[in-house]
Design an enzyme around this catalytic site. Structure first.
Site: not given
Ligand code: ITT
Length: 193
Positions: A151-153, A14, A70
């Site tokens: 993630g789900y990319d 992120k 989020d």
């Molecule tokens: P924080 O520390 O910012 O909370 P996190 O990875 O736990 O980081 P989130 O709670 O926002 O983040 O969870 C988002 C999840 O959604 C992330 O772990 C991925 O599995 C998915 N995700 C979010 N954005 C994505 C993206 O651009 N591509 C693929 N998967 C994504």
């Protein structure tokens, strides 16, 4: 002068995606950069409420202005799952590949594979709260393809670039169409005002 922003996230992907959109007039400090190793709690069932609480928790600890985001993947054939629970969809020991496996299994008998990613950025500045939202529509394919992103990319194809999954796009390409890019661009416009 370079403006420094503290980003309440433990997710390095992120940070990298948002930093490259913000450009060199802004410098993002992540939780790791400020020596913070605890995980911030995300107890709510909406992205809006979780983004807000992550920003508030960090403000409480550092006393400084900061922002959080989020995000999640909302799959229409699964009634919006994994949604706000995207990071931990396959349980306490979730990994990206286990989460993907579970999504594909749950979608096996479903016709509707349309889905969207959504990001909510929450900024806390001078005691005021601001939110910026971005959505990217697309669909889930039956088998993962590609190595980029996170993630789900590997299982998501955006309607805007229908030939390749998010994991087959360069960071620059993903940043022209993604949910996070859309929310971040609104955030930058606001910061520049
Ligand atoms: P924080 O520390 O910012 O909370 P996190 O990875 O736990 O980081 P989130 O709670 O926002 O983040 O969870 C988002 C999840 O959604 C992330 O772990 C991925 O599995 C998915 N995700 C979010 N954005 C994505 C993206 O651009 N591509 C693929 N998967 C994504």
């Amino acid at each position: 002068m370079i403006q420094e922003l503290i980003f309440a996230t433990g997710n390095a992907n992120k940070v990298s995606e948002i930093q490259s959109i913000l450009g060199d007039k802004f410098s993002i400090k992540s939780l790791k950069d400020i020596g913070f190793s605890q995980e911030l709690e995300e107890p709510f069932d909406t992205l809006e409420a979780n983004a807000k609480t992550k920003a508030e928790q960090l403000k409480e600890i550092t006393g400084k202005d900061c922002f959080a985001e989020d995000s999640g993947l909302f799959i229409n054939g699964l009634n919006g799952e994994p949604g706000v629970y995207s990071a931990r969809y396959s349980g306490a020991d979730a990994t990206d590949s286990r989460n993907i496996e579970l999504v594909l299994k749950n979608l096996e008998d479903k016709e509707n594979r349309s889905a969207y990613f959504k990001t909510v950025i929450h900024l806390l500045k001078n005691g005021k709260h601001y939110q910026f939202t971005g959505i990217c529509e697309g669909k889930i394919i039956p088998n993962p393809i590609g190595d980029n992103g996170f993630g789900y990319d590997p299982i998501f194809i955006a309607n805007d670039i229908p030939e390749r999954t998010f994991a087959q796009l360069t960071k620059e390409e993903k940043n022209t169409i993604s949910h996070r890019a859309k929310a971040t661009k609104k955030f930058v416009e606001w910061l520049k005002k």
